[in-house]
Design a protein around this motif. Structure first.
Motif, short mmCIF file in Angstrom:
data_model
loop_
_atom_site.label_atom_id
_atom_site.label_comp_id
_atom_site.label_asym_id
_atom_site.label_seq_id
_atom_site.Cartn_x
_atom_site.Cartn_y
_atom_site.Cartn_z
N GLN A 2 0.82 -1.20 0.00
CA GLN A 2 0.00 0.00 0.00
C GLN A 2 0.86 1.26 0.00
O GLN A 2 1.93 1.31 0.60
CB GLN A 2 -0.90 0.02 1.23
N THR A 56 -2.71 4.03 -3.25
CA THR A 56 -3.71 2.96 -3.22
C THR A 56 -4.78 3.16 -2.17
O THR A 56 -5.87 2.60 -2.27
CB THR A 56 -3.02 1.60 -2.98
N GLY A 86 -6.46 5.62 -9.38
CA GLY A 86 -6.12 4.28 -8.91
C GLY A 86 -6.30 4.01 -7.44
O GLY A 86 -5.95 2.93 -6.96
N VAL A 87 -6.86 4.96 -6.69
CA VAL A 87 -7.10 4.74 -5.26
C VAL A 87 -8.21 3.70 -5.09
O VAL A 87 -9.26 3.81 -5.72
CB VAL A 87 -7.46 6.05 -4.54
N ARG A 88 -7.98 2.71 -4.24
CA ARG A 88 -8.94 1.62 -4.06
C ARG A 88 -9.48 1.49 -2.65
O ARG A 88 -10.26 0.59 -2.36
CB ARG A 88 -8.29 0.30 -4.50
#
Length: 275
Positions: A2, A56, A86-88
């Motif tokens: 992360q 992330t 792209g942040v999840r």
């Protein structure tokens, strides 16, 4: 691995999250308008995408109550930009009563819930650190804290607990889709709170109740926008009216331990009042 971004990384909660993650060896960067590792200005969308490059998981906070009342879509727009980058996983610092569509943070909560990424929402009660790091510190140092809360009580929550829950939700499993109402273990009144501070420091500190309308006018005279002054005063009145007395067990649910007591917070913060 992360890579975590902490919005408002120099604030009461954000800097504590950063410290915890750094101690644990978790890659994390802070983002603020001017003083963080990265620059992210909520008023300048051009700064958003570069800050989320390679990120992330992100901790989100609305640092400006007036701005959130005038533009409730800026956090939703930020969330959309972060997901596109792209942040999840998101952890959002919100507030009690944000289920109300009229609440300044309602749109932000709806945005993270509907963004398609993992999310956790934190709704802390009044911060204990308001006495030592926030707007109530000058009153404590002057010997009189004047607020329109009457004899009402509220379960003040330690920002260390909020930060630990946030860090846990950013890095661990089992918190996605949860909304945590974070409080201390018991409700206390402002008079008891300042008495505990006075006892610990040897200072003479008292609490006095003030009229709500007069408090609004005083805030406005100090430059607080009228809408914000009325909103904040309404939160104090909710304490006075007994609407904020019930502790939650969500700190225990999230961390597997009870929340810190107000007395423990006072013991740890005592040097801030010895000036």
């Amino acid at each position: 691995m992360q890579n975590i971004l902490i919005l408002g990384g120099t604030g009461k909660v954000g800097r504590r999250i950063a410290q915890r993650l750094q101690t644990d060896g978790v890659p994390a960067r802070t983002a603020t308008r001017s003083a963080g590792d990265l620059r992210l200005d909520l008023d300048e969308p051009a700064t958003w995408r570069p800050a989320f490059d390679g990120v992330t998981a992100a901790y989100l906070v609305e640092p400006n109550l007036q701005a959130s009342m005038e533009n409730r879509e800026r956090i939703p727009h930020l969330v959309a930009e972060a997901v596109a980058a792209g942040v999840r996983r998101f952890v959002l610092l919100s507030a009690p009563l944000a289920d109300d569509p009229g609440h300044p943070l309602h749109a932000a909560e709806q945005a993270v819930r509907g963004c398609g990424a993992e999310w956790t929402i934190l709704r802390p009660d009044w911060f204990a650190q308001n006495f030592s790091e926030g707007p109530w510190l000058p009153g404590i140092l002057a010997g009189t804290l004047a607020l329109p809360t009457g004899q009402g009580r509220t379960p003040f929550v330690d920002a260390e607990d909020i930060a630990e829950v946030a860090a846990t939700a950013l890095t661990g499993d089992g918190h996605s889709g949860r909304t945590y109402h974070l409080t201390g273990p018991r409700a206390i009144g402002l008079a008891e709170a300042v008495a505990l501070i006075g006892k610990a420091t040897g200072r003479a500190v008292r609490y006095i109740d003030v009229d709500a309308d007069a408090f609004v006018e005083r805030q406005i005279s100090c430059g607080v926008p009228p809408a914000v002054a009325r909103l904040l005063t309404g939160l104090f009145v909710a304490i006075r009216d007994g609407q904020a007395t019930t502790p939650s067990d969500d700190v225990t649910r999230a961390l597997g331990r009870p929340p810190r007591r107000f007395e423990d917070y006072v013991a740890g913060a005592v040097d801030r009042w010895r000036v």
